[in-house]
Design a protein around this motif. Structure first.
Motif, mmCIF file in Angstrom:
data_model
loop_
_atom_site.group_PDB
_atom_site.id
_atom_site.type_symbol
_atom_site.label_atom_id
_atom_site.label_comp_id
_atom_site.label_asym_id
_atom_site.label_seq_id
_atom_site.Cartn_x
_atom_site.Cartn_y
_atom_site.Cartn_z
ATOM 1 N N LEU A 203 -66.656 45.009 65.231
ATOM 2 C CA LEU A 203 -65.972 43.792 65.668
ATOM 3 C C LEU A 203 -67.029 42.697 65.701
ATOM 4 O O LEU A 203 -68.026 42.808 66.419
ATOM 5 C CB LEU A 203 -65.350 43.995 67.050
ATOM 6 N N LEU A 204 -66.826 41.656 64.864
ATOM 7 C CA LEU A 204 -67.825 40.606 64.707
ATOM 8 C C LEU A 204 -67.284 39.265 65.173
ATOM 9 O O LEU A 204 -66.065 39.042 65.201
ATOM 10 C CB LEU A 204 -68.250 40.486 63.234
ATOM 11 N N THR A 205 -68.201 38.379 65.498
ATOM 12 C CA THR A 205 -67.814 36.997 65.751
ATOM 13 C C THR A 205 -67.327 36.371 64.440
ATOM 14 O O THR A 205 -67.666 36.856 63.359
ATOM 15 C CB THR A 205 -69.008 36.198 66.298
ATOM 16 N N PRO A 206 -66.514 35.317 64.509
ATOM 17 C CA PRO A 206 -65.915 34.753 63.287
ATOM 18 C C PRO A 206 -66.924 34.332 62.226
ATOM 19 O O PRO A 206 -66.595 34.295 61.038
ATOM 20 C CB PRO A 206 -65.122 33.551 63.804
ATOM 21 N N ASP A 207 -68.171 34.032 62.612
ATOM 22 C CA ASP A 207 -69.177 33.613 61.632
ATOM 23 C C ASP A 207 -70.008 34.788 61.111
ATOM 24 O O ASP A 207 -71.022 34.587 60.441
ATOM 25 C CB ASP A 207 -70.098 32.554 62.238
ATOM 26 N N GLN A 208 -69.594 36.022 61.433
ATOM 27 C CA GLN A 208 -70.252 37.267 60.992
ATOM 28 C C GLN A 208 -71.629 37.483 61.598
ATOM 29 O O GLN A 208 -72.316 38.433 61.221
ATOM 30 C CB GLN A 208 -70.435 37.324 59.467
ATOM 31 N N SER A 209 -72.060 36.639 62.478
ATOM 32 C CA SER A 209 -73.462 36.677 62.905
ATOM 33 C C SER A 209 -73.747 37.742 63.954
ATOM 34 O O SER A 209 -74.851 38.301 63.995
ATOM 35 C CB SER A 209 -73.882 35.311 63.444
ATOM 36 N N LEU A 210 -72.775 38.047 64.827
ATOM 37 C CA LEU A 210 -73.048 38.891 65.996
ATOM 38 C C LEU A 210 -72.086 40.074 66.034
ATOM 39 O O LEU A 210 -70.891 39.929 65.783
ATOM 40 C CB LEU A 210 -72.902 38.070 67.280
ATOM 41 N N ILE A 211 -72.633 41.274 66.358
ATOM 42 C CA ILE A 211 -71.804 42.470 66.528
ATOM 43 C C ILE A 211 -71.301 42.508 67.963
ATOM 44 O O ILE A 211 -72.087 42.593 68.911
ATOM 45 C CB ILE A 211 -72.600 43.749 66.207
ATOM 46 N N VAL A 212 -69.992 42.448 68.139
ATOM 47 C CA VAL A 212 -69.374 42.458 69.463
ATOM 48 C C VAL A 212 -69.093 43.884 69.915
ATOM 49 O O VAL A 212 -69.248 44.221 71.084
ATOM 50 C CB VAL A 212 -68.074 41.632 69.454
ATOM 51 N N ASP A 213 -68.678 44.730 68.971
ATOM 52 C CA ASP A 213 -68.354 46.118 69.299
ATOM 53 C C ASP A 213 -68.435 46.940 68.020
ATOM 54 O O ASP A 213 -68.446 46.398 66.909
ATOM 55 C CB ASP A 213 -66.950 46.210 69.907
ATOM 56 N N CYS A 214 -68.500 48.275 68.159
ATOM 57 C CA CYS A 214 -68.495 49.175 67.006
ATOM 58 C C CYS A 214 -67.983 50.530 67.438
ATOM 59 O O CYS A 214 -67.863 50.810 68.636
ATOM 60 C CB CYS A 214 -69.889 49.290 66.387
ATOM 61 N N ASN A 215 -67.685 51.402 66.485
ATOM 62 C CA ASN A 215 -67.200 52.743 66.833
ATOM 63 C C ASN A 215 -68.296 53.779 66.648
ATOM 64 O O ASN A 215 -69.415 53.467 66.210
ATOM 65 C CB ASN A 215 -65.947 53.090 66.020
ATOM 66 N N LEU B 22 -59.374 39.455 59.477
ATOM 67 C CA LEU B 22 -59.361 38.504 60.589
ATOM 68 C C LEU B 22 -58.298 38.959 61.583
ATOM 69 O O LEU B 22 -57.147 39.187 61.213
ATOM 70 C CB LEU B 22 -59.051 37.103 60.074
ATOM 71 N N VAL B 23 -58.690 39.118 62.857
ATOM 72 C CA VAL B 23 -57.749 39.557 63.899
ATOM 73 C C VAL B 23 -57.824 38.603 65.090
ATOM 74 O O VAL B 23 -58.815 37.869 65.273
ATOM 75 C CB VAL B 23 -58.051 40.998 64.365
ATOM 76 N N GLN B 24 -56.775 38.631 65.906
ATOM 77 C CA GLN B 24 -56.727 37.855 67.140
ATOM 78 C C GLN B 24 -56.725 38.818 68.318
ATOM 79 O O GLN B 24 -55.877 39.705 68.408
ATOM 80 C CB GLN B 24 -55.453 36.994 67.182
ATOM 81 N N ILE B 25 -57.692 38.690 69.200
ATOM 82 C CA ILE B 25 -57.771 39.509 70.413
ATOM 83 C C ILE B 25 -57.828 38.563 71.595
ATOM 84 O O ILE B 25 -58.771 37.747 71.724
ATOM 85 C CB ILE B 25 -59.005 40.426 70.386
ATOM 86 N N ASN B 26 -56.798 38.668 72.469
ATOM 87 C CA ASN B 26 -56.686 37.735 73.605
ATOM 88 C C ASN B 26 -56.756 36.284 73.136
ATOM 89 O O ASN B 26 -57.453 35.454 73.735
ATOM 90 C CB ASN B 26 -57.778 38.009 74.662
ATOM 91 N N GLN C 144 -58.236 35.053 70.711
ATOM 92 C CA GLN C 144 -59.528 34.644 70.169
ATOM 93 C C GLN C 144 -59.723 35.297 68.796
ATOM 94 O O GLN C 144 -59.411 36.474 68.625
ATOM 95 C CB GLN C 144 -60.678 35.054 71.096
ATOM 96 N N PRO C 145 -60.232 34.547 67.814
ATOM 97 C CA PRO C 145 -60.423 35.138 66.487
ATOM 98 C C PRO C 145 -61.690 36.006 66.421
ATOM 99 O O PRO C 145 -62.734 35.642 66.968
ATOM 100 C CB PRO C 145 -60.553 33.911 65.576
ATOM 101 N N PHE C 146 -61.556 37.139 65.756
ATOM 102 C CA PHE C 146 -62.688 38.018 65.493
ATOM 103 C C PHE C 146 -62.546 38.565 64.071
ATOM 104 O O PHE C 146 -61.467 38.535 63.473
ATOM 105 C CB PHE C 146 -62.731 39.196 66.479
ATOM 106 N N LEU C 147 -63.659 39.060 63.553
ATOM 107 C CA LEU C 147 -63.636 39.748 62.267
ATOM 108 C C LEU C 147 -63.812 41.239 62.498
ATOM 109 O O LEU C 147 -64.661 41.656 63.287
ATOM 110 C CB LEU C 147 -64.760 39.263 61.349
#
Length: 304
Positions: A41-53, A121-125, A127-130
């Protein structure tokens, strides 16, 4: 009483929406964690990893997801996207469902591997995420590279073979043309019947050898894509006479006669490649001579 029932209905509806939202989030979380592919799960600009499996943890050789979450993506990617690249990807995903590409990644141990990379591209709460999906494609990439190298090696081998055949064909032609030239000069002189017959055998054999050499040269040209066809004037009757003479000599010891006719409707001059046409007619007529033990072989030219 009516207002209280109305408020209660709204409350129940909100509770139901929250329950559905929670169930949807739980389902998403379950699919995310249990996927056989590495998911990020990335920020919309691909720069930061928010979550992973967990698959991502194993693929990138880290102890747990905490070593990935919160890190910059360029740490695990051989080529970092520019802000312009990220913006183009975001705009593309707003219009399309998915974007798929290939990329090279690096593990925490420094090992490089190829992966199929897909973005959504997904919406969570709200908010857009990749969501980035990575599938290890190292083995397939290695196979592709091996096939490409084998293809290049085969092309080099074919080129070397074609050049060798071409050079050898030209080298053999030189003395063969001298033999043919001298034989034709001798045939023009008055000679004993047996000597004349022997010279004709030499000429026929040389002619046949020249055809074989030309076939080899043509084969090398076909392989290298350099074969060309002439568009020149030629006399079809003269061409047929030459073919007739060669085949007539071939069947001289058989109970076979050769006939060659050109209909009056055929023009005296045609435009084409007489050399190639001669090759074709000789091949066909030679087969006819080879498999005909007695009877007649008829070469006939008609205008269609």
């Amino acid at each position: 009483v009516t207002m209280s029932v109305f408020n209660l209905t709204i409350l129940n509806s909100r509770l139901l929406d929250r329950q559905r939202l929670k169930e949807s989030e739980d389902l998403f979380r379950s699919l995310f964690n249990e996927s056989a592919d590495a998911l990020f799960l990335l920020t919309p600009d691909q720069s930061l990893i928010v979550d992973c499996n967990q698959t991502a943890v194993e693929m990138f050789r880290v102890a747990d997801k905490r070593e990935l979450v919160g890190t910059q993506t360029y740490q695990w990617h051989q080529t970092s996207p520019t802000p312009e690249d990220s913006q183009r990807l975001y705009e593309y995903l707003q219009k399309h469902r998915i974007f798929v590409t290939q990329a090279q990644f690096v593990t925490t141990t420094g090992q490089l591997f190829w992966g199929d990379l897909a973005f959504r591209l997904v919406q969570i709460n709200e908010q857009p995420f990749l969501i980035a999906r990575v599938t290890d494609a190292t083995q397939r990439k290695q196979t592709e590279q091996a096939l490409q190298k084998a293809k290049e090696d085969a092309e080099i081998g074919t080129k070397v073979k074609s050049e060798f055949l071409s050079n050898m064909s030209h080298e053999i032609r030189t003395p063969l043309n001298a033999i043919l030239g001298l034989t034709e000069l001798l045939l023009e002189q008055p000679l004993a019947r047996q000597v004349n017959q022997n010279l004709r055998v030499i000429k026929h054999s040389s002619d046949h050898l020249l055809v074989l050499i030309n076939d080899i040269l043509d084969f090398s040209k076909i392989e290298s894509g350099k074969i060309t066809f002439e568009a020149i004037d030629f006399d079809p009757r003269q061409l047929l006479r030459e073919v007739h003479q060669v085949i007539d000599f071939k069947v001289s010891e058989k109970d076979v006669r050769i006939e060659a006719t050109v209909e009056d409707t055929v023009p005296p001059v045609l435009v084409g490649d007489p050399y190639r046409l001669n090759q074709i007619l000789l091949n066909l007529a030679s087969n006819a001579a080879k498999f005909t033990q007695r009877g007649r072989i008829h070469l006939r030219v008609t205008a269609v």
